[in-house]
Structures are given as structure tokens and as C-alpha cells.
Design a protein around this motif. Sequence first.
Motif, mmCIF file in Angstrom:
data_model
loop_
_atom_site.group_PDB
_atom_site.id
_atom_site.type_symbol
_atom_site.label_atom_id
_atom_site.label_comp_id
_atom_site.label_asym_id
_atom_site.label_seq_id
_atom_site.Cartn_x
_atom_site.Cartn_y
_atom_site.Cartn_z
ATOM 1 N N ALA A 51 8.192 12.801 4.863
ATOM 2 C CA ALA A 51 7.358 13.121 6.033
ATOM 3 C C ALA A 51 5.916 13.397 5.613
ATOM 4 O O ALA A 51 4.968 12.999 6.300
ATOM 5 C CB ALA A 51 7.932 14.323 6.784
ATOM 6 N N ASP A 52 5.747 14.055 4.455
ATOM 7 C CA ASP A 52 4.398 14.325 3.940
ATOM 8 C C ASP A 52 3.714 13.028 3.507
ATOM 9 O O ASP A 52 2.511 12.856 3.702
ATOM 10 C CB ASP A 52 4.448 15.314 2.777
ATOM 11 C CG ASP A 52 4.932 16.699 3.212
ATOM 12 O OD1 ASP A 52 4.753 17.036 4.405
ATOM 13 O OD2 ASP A 52 5.489 17.426 2.375
ATOM 14 N N TYR B 133 10.554 11.603 -10.980
ATOM 15 C CA TYR B 133 11.010 12.084 -9.670
ATOM 16 C C TYR B 133 9.916 11.960 -8.614
ATOM 17 O O TYR B 133 8.734 12.105 -8.923
ATOM 18 C CB TYR B 133 11.438 13.559 -9.746
ATOM 19 C CG TYR B 133 12.741 13.773 -10.481
ATOM 20 C CD1 TYR B 133 13.954 13.347 -9.944
ATOM 21 C CD2 TYR B 133 12.759 14.413 -11.716
ATOM 22 C CE1 TYR B 133 15.149 13.551 -10.621
ATOM 23 C CE2 TYR B 133 13.953 14.625 -12.402
ATOM 24 C CZ TYR B 133 15.141 14.187 -11.845
ATOM 25 O OH TYR B 133 16.318 14.390 -12.519
ATOM 26 N N LEU B 134 10.346 11.720 -7.388
ATOM 27 C CA LEU B 134 9.442 11.722 -6.237
ATOM 28 C C LEU B 134 9.661 13.055 -5.532
ATOM 29 O O LEU B 134 10.629 13.232 -4.795
ATOM 30 C CB LEU B 134 9.771 10.555 -5.296
ATOM 31 C CG LEU B 134 8.944 10.475 -4.020
ATOM 32 C CD1 LEU B 134 7.469 10.277 -4.330
ATOM 33 C CD2 LEU B 134 9.448 9.349 -3.129
ATOM 34 N N GLU C 274 0.842 -1.209 0.000
ATOM 35 C CA GLU C 274 0.000 0.000 0.000
ATOM 36 C C GLU C 274 0.875 1.256 0.000
ATOM 37 O O GLU C 274 0.625 2.203 -0.753
ATOM 38 C CB GLU C 274 -0.902 -0.029 1.241
ATOM 39 C CG GLU C 274 -1.893 1.100 1.335
ATOM 40 C CD GLU C 274 -2.650 1.082 2.673
ATOM 41 O OE1 GLU C 274 -3.002 2.186 3.143
ATOM 42 O OE2 GLU C 274 -2.869 -0.008 3.237
ATOM 43 N N ILE C 275 1.910 1.258 0.828
ATOM 44 C CA ILE C 275 2.827 2.396 0.912
ATOM 45 C C ILE C 275 3.541 2.575 -0.428
ATOM 46 O O ILE C 275 3.617 3.686 -0.959
ATOM 47 C CB ILE C 275 3.839 2.202 2.077
ATOM 48 C CG1 ILE C 275 3.111 2.344 3.419
ATOM 49 C CG2 ILE C 275 4.994 3.186 1.976
ATOM 50 C CD1 ILE C 275 3.916 1.924 4.638
ATOM 51 N N CYS C 276 4.047 1.485 -0.992
ATOM 52 C CA CYS C 276 4.750 1.551 -2.286
ATOM 53 C C CYS C 276 3.816 2.041 -3.390
ATOM 54 O O CYS C 276 4.224 2.830 -4.250
ATOM 55 C CB CYS C 276 5.337 0.188 -2.661
ATOM 56 S SG CYS C 276 6.739 -0.294 -1.633
ATOM 57 N N THR C 277 2.567 1.590 -3.365
ATOM 58 C CA THR C 277 1.584 2.023 -4.367
ATOM 59 C C THR C 277 1.377 3.537 -4.280
ATOM 60 O O THR C 277 1.331 4.233 -5.300
ATOM 61 C CB THR C 277 0.244 1.280 -4.171
ATOM 62 O OG1 THR C 277 0.482 -0.117 -4.306
ATOM 63 C CG2 THR C 277 -0.793 1.721 -5.185
ATOM 64 N N HIS C 278 1.280 4.047 -3.062
ATOM 65 C CA HIS C 278 1.099 5.487 -2.863
ATOM 66 C C HIS C 278 2.338 6.254 -3.346
ATOM 67 O O HIS C 278 2.218 7.313 -3.971
ATOM 68 C CB HIS C 278 0.822 5.783 -1.381
ATOM 69 C CG HIS C 278 0.400 7.191 -1.133
ATOM 70 N ND1 HIS C 278 -0.913 7.605 -1.226
ATOM 71 C CD2 HIS C 278 1.118 8.300 -0.811
ATOM 72 C CE1 HIS C 278 -0.977 8.910 -0.962
ATOM 73 N NE2 HIS C 278 0.242 9.340 -0.713
ATOM 74 N N ASP D 114 4.600 5.310 9.721
ATOM 75 C CA ASP D 114 5.795 5.918 10.308
ATOM 76 C C ASP D 114 6.827 6.157 9.209
ATOM 77 O O ASP D 114 6.805 5.530 8.149
ATOM 78 C CB ASP D 114 6.349 5.105 11.482
ATOM 79 C CG ASP D 114 6.863 3.746 11.088
ATOM 80 O OD1 ASP D 114 7.928 3.691 10.438
ATOM 81 O OD2 ASP D 114 6.209 2.745 11.436
ATOM 82 N N LEU D 115 7.701 7.105 9.476
ATOM 83 C CA LEU D 115 8.676 7.572 8.495
ATOM 84 C C LEU D 115 9.582 6.444 8.014
ATOM 85 O O LEU D 115 9.908 6.374 6.826
ATOM 86 C CB LEU D 115 9.488 8.716 9.108
ATOM 87 C CG LEU D 115 10.266 9.612 8.170
ATOM 88 C CD1 LEU D 115 9.388 10.155 7.051
ATOM 89 C CD2 LEU D 115 10.899 10.751 8.938
#
Length: 175
Positions: free
Chosen positions: A86-87, A80-81, A66-70, A95-96
Motif C-alpha cells: 500500500a505504501d 527482503y521487500l 517503472e513499478i518493478c524498478t521502484h 493502484d494496489l
Amino acid sequence: EHDESLATLVQIADSWRDYAPPRSYTAEDAERRQFMFDSLAQEPNLQEFLLQQLGETEGLDERTREICTHIIGSIDESGYLRTHPADLATALQADLDAVRRGIAIVQSFEPPGIGARDLRECLLLQLERRGQRGSLEYQLVDRHLEDVARNRIPQVAKALRTSPSHVYALLGKIR
């Protein structure tokens, strides 16, 4: 028999034309049609390509996926990301460290340098992927990219303990 069915088809086509509103085929229509054909034959876009790689990555739990998808959804068209970790953590209520792990996973995908936050990081990721961490090229990008941008080649050469012509050769390789 063939001639008869062909004649019937021609007749149907002609009669249909009588009822169709007269319409000119504009350049915009041609463009729209070409776009449709291109999009049908198109390679998957960058985000689809990254999501495909995520799907093929084994050993990830659902939350990490889920985190990777976001993160993949936050990558711009240049690769680029630009969103700060933090955002991302705030948006995901994660968590960070989990976000940083997700970024590292996405950055391990093809093409090399994907998910970097800027040119420097993109080049460093590419050099790392080539096993050049610690090389002169790596040091040049890591510590002296701003000096190169300001054309301070003699200072860069001195810092790397090499000649200006060697710095230009390194830049050629990096390019």
C-alpha cells in the motif's frame, strides 16, 4: 640502446622523487586501494542483478517496468521487500493490484525468494519454485514456522500427522 633508455627512466624517477612530498603508505591507503580494485572486479550488486533481469523480461509495458524498478529499489541488502504494498502504491501513485503484479514479477526473478516480505514468504517462494507447493515442507513453513521457532516440534508433528523425527528431517531439508 635499452640500457641507455632504462638509465634515463631511472634518472627521471629519481628526480621526481626529490619533488614528491614524503608520504608514508598507510593501512588506510592499502584498504582504499583494495576496495577500488574489488569494486572494479565485483559482481553486479543485487539491485543491478534484478534490474538486469527486468531489462530481459519481455512483454511489460513502461508503467509496469517503472513499478518493478521502484520495487527493486525498495529491496534491502538481505533481499527482503520490507515496504508495504500500500505504501509502494501511494509512492508510485499506482493502484494496489498493479503494485502486487509488480511484486509477483520481481519475485519470479533469481535468486528464488527475492522480494519476500519475511523469512516465511521467502521459504515459501523457494519451495514453490522447486514445485513443492502443498508438500509437507511447504505446510510446515506455511502454518507452523512460529511453532518451530518456539521449539514446539511435538505439536507440529501432530498437526502434520507425522513423527517429531520426520519434522526434524523436513527442517533439515528446508535449511
